[in-house]
Design a protein around this motif. Structure first.
Motif, short mmCIF file in Angstrom:
data_model
loop_
_atom_site.label_atom_id
_atom_site.label_comp_id
_atom_site.label_asym_id
_atom_site.label_seq_id
_atom_site.Cartn_x
_atom_site.Cartn_y
_atom_site.Cartn_z
N SER A 2 -13.35 13.27 3.31
CA SER A 2 -12.61 14.36 3.22
C SER A 2 -11.56 14.43 4.45
CB SER A 2 -13.59 15.91 3.69
OG SER A 2 -14.73 15.97 2.68
N ILE A 3 -11.26 13.33 4.97
CA ILE A 3 -10.10 13.02 5.80
C ILE A 3 -9.02 12.18 5.31
CG2 ILE A 3 -9.35 12.31 8.07
CD1 ILE A 3 -12.05 12.88 9.09
N VAL A 4 -7.85 12.85 5.23
CA VAL A 4 -6.71 11.87 4.90
C VAL A 4 -6.38 10.73 6.05
CG1 VAL A 4 -4.39 11.58 3.98
CG2 VAL A 4 -5.68 13.61 3.48
N GLU A 5 -6.68 9.71 5.86
CA GLU A 5 -6.89 8.61 6.81
C GLU A 5 -5.26 8.37 7.55
OE1 GLU A 5 -7.16 3.70 7.32
OE2 GLU A 5 -7.61 4.71 5.69
N PRO A 6 -5.20 8.31 8.69
CA PRO A 6 -4.23 8.09 9.56
C PRO A 6 -3.94 6.61 9.53
CG PRO A 6 -5.45 9.64 10.98
CD PRO A 6 -6.33 9.07 9.73
N ILE A 7 -2.91 5.97 9.37
CA ILE A 7 -2.88 4.43 9.18
C ILE A 7 -1.99 4.02 10.42
CG2 ILE A 7 -1.84 2.50 8.10
CD1 ILE A 7 -2.27 4.16 5.54
N ALA A 8 -0.86 4.49 10.92
CA ALA A 8 -0.02 3.86 12.11
C ALA A 8 0.84 5.17 12.52
CB ALA A 8 0.51 2.73 11.67
N GLU A 38 -2.46 7.61 4.46
CA GLU A 38 -2.68 7.23 3.19
C GLU A 38 -1.93 8.51 2.21
OE1 GLU A 38 -6.50 7.84 1.22
OE2 GLU A 38 -7.29 8.18 3.14
N TYR A 39 -1.47 7.96 1.00
CA TYR A 39 -0.86 8.80 0.12
C TYR A 39 -2.09 9.50 -0.82
CZ TYR A 39 1.75 10.64 -3.94
OH TYR A 39 2.27 11.54 -4.68
N VAL A 40 -1.89 11.02 -0.89
CA VAL A 40 -3.01 11.50 -1.77
C VAL A 40 -2.35 12.14 -2.77
CG1 VAL A 40 -4.96 13.21 -1.71
CG2 VAL A 40 -4.61 11.67 0.36
N ALA A 41 -2.69 11.73 -3.98
CA ALA A 41 -2.16 12.31 -5.35
C ALA A 41 -2.98 13.60 -5.52
CB ALA A 41 -2.13 11.33 -6.18
N ALA A 42 -2.69 14.78 -4.98
CA ALA A 42 -3.51 15.82 -5.32
C ALA A 42 -2.78 16.99 -4.68
CB ALA A 42 -4.71 15.85 -4.30
N GLU A 43 -3.10 18.11 -5.19
CA GLU A 43 -2.36 19.42 -4.90
C GLU A 43 -2.85 20.27 -3.58
OE1 GLU A 43 -1.05 22.95 -8.01
OE2 GLU A 43 -3.15 22.88 -7.47
N ARG A 82 0.90 -1.21 -0.14
CA ARG A 82 -0.10 0.03 -0.10
C ARG A 82 0.80 1.20 0.07
NH1 ARG A 82 -4.40 1.40 4.77
NH2 ARG A 82 -5.38 3.32 3.64
N LEU A 83 0.79 2.20 -0.79
CA LEU A 83 1.56 3.41 -1.00
C LEU A 83 0.82 4.30 0.11
CD1 LEU A 83 3.53 4.80 -2.88
CD2 LEU A 83 1.67 5.99 -4.06
N VAL A 84 1.85 4.81 0.94
CA VAL A 84 1.53 5.61 2.12
C VAL A 84 2.39 6.86 2.00
CG1 VAL A 84 0.84 3.77 3.61
CG2 VAL A 84 3.09 4.40 3.68
N ALA A 85 2.12 7.91 2.74
CA ALA A 85 2.98 8.90 3.27
C ALA A 85 3.40 9.00 4.84
CB ALA A 85 2.18 10.34 2.87
N VAL A 86 4.81 9.25 4.97
CA VAL A 86 5.33 9.32 6.30
C VAL A 86 5.54 10.53 6.60
CG1 VAL A 86 7.00 8.35 7.86
CG2 VAL A 86 5.89 6.88 6.01
N LYS A 87 5.18 11.13 7.67
CA LYS A 87 5.63 12.22 8.38
C LYS A 87 6.42 12.04 9.54
CE LYS A 87 2.34 15.49 8.80
NZ LYS A 87 1.12 16.08 8.96
#
Length: 276
Positions: free
Chosen positions: A36-42, A55-60, A1-6
């Protein structure tokens, strides 16, 4: 699954980093499945580096998009603000606030807006770390280090609304936020300004009680209806049943943006950007 990490690069001890990861996990465990929420995963920790995955969101992001599209008419702005208001109230119902909503936290496409960062400010505060202040979007009670709640997110959402309508940031609080003449060709300018001024009142108790109440008042003012008229029903005509006051606070179009939590699980939410 493609995710974004902060990653949270902070000057803290390993114990604090582990505590921060535990606190960040609260948002992931809250079930924030909303369109309308970018889902926190872990969340986790490596050494003294706490991190959260979502979750990774491909948007501006909105801070970039605003350079091209603001100032925008209220008819264009309202659907996005209503979606974000639904996200704020949904998260708060799950026990998670935002506290630092900024245009960089919002991803937009031509059809929708999605917010990220829910639970981060609360997690930082619980481990004794000062959360970032983002003027002019951060509510004054947060800047002062006081307790905050939904009203702080209403304030931030109103500041973003003002900037979308005018391409300018608010210049003050309450009635001193600035004019709406630039880029807002609306015959009901005074009513619209009053709604924004109330949402950015320095006193949290004077603001709208929920984000959707703010969006509803915004919609009413765009139709030429006084903001107060959305809270008090008109007298019933002879032979017509009385109107339920609670039902008039949020219009059907606004209320429709609040989803049934059970309908937004990982498998069948049609608006999820990332597939399993």
């Amino acid at each position: 699954r493609l995710v974004a990490v902060k990653a949270f690069r902070l000057d803290i001890t390993p114990e604090q980093a582990r505590a921060l990861a535990d606190e960040l996990s609260r948002a992931a465990d809250a079930g924030l499945f909303h369109p309308s929420i970018v889902e926190p995963i872990a969340a986790g920790v490596q050494g003294t580096l706490a991190y959260g995955a979502e979750e990774y969101v491909a948007a501006e992001s909105l801070d970039i998009a605003m350079r091209h599209y603001a100032p925008a008419p209220i008819a264009t702005v309202l659907p996005f603000i209503t979606q974000l208001a639904g996200a704020i109230d949904f998260a708060r119902a799950a026990g998670v606030g935002h506290g630092a909503l900024h245009p960089r936290d919002i991803f937009v496409t031509p059809e929708e807006a999605r917010a990220t960062g829910f639970g981060v400010v609360e997690a930082l505060e619980r481990v004794g770390v000062r959360a970032p202040v983002r003027r002019p979007y951060t509510a004054p009670e947060r800047i002062a280090g006081e307790s905050w709640a939904t009203a702080a997110d209403v304030f931030s959402l109103a500041a973003i609304t003002y900037e979308l309508l005018t391409s300018r940031r608010p210049s003050g609080l309450g009635r001193e936020i600035g004019t709406l003449t630039a880029g807002t060709p609306n015959a009901w300018m005074d009513s619209l300004h009053s709604v924004l001024a109330r949402a950015m009142d320095p006193d949290p108790s004077a603001r709208f009680p929920t984000a959707l109440a703010f969006a509803s008042a915004l919609e009413a003012s765009a139709r030429g209806v006084s903001a107060d008229a959305t809270l008090v029903p008109p007298p019933a005509a002879p032979g017509v049943p009385e109107v339920d006051t609670a039902a008039t606070i949020v219009s059907p179009r606004v209320a429709a943006t609040v989803p049934d939590k059970a309908k937004h699980d990982r498998k069948d939410d049609p608006k999820r950007v990332v597939e399993q």
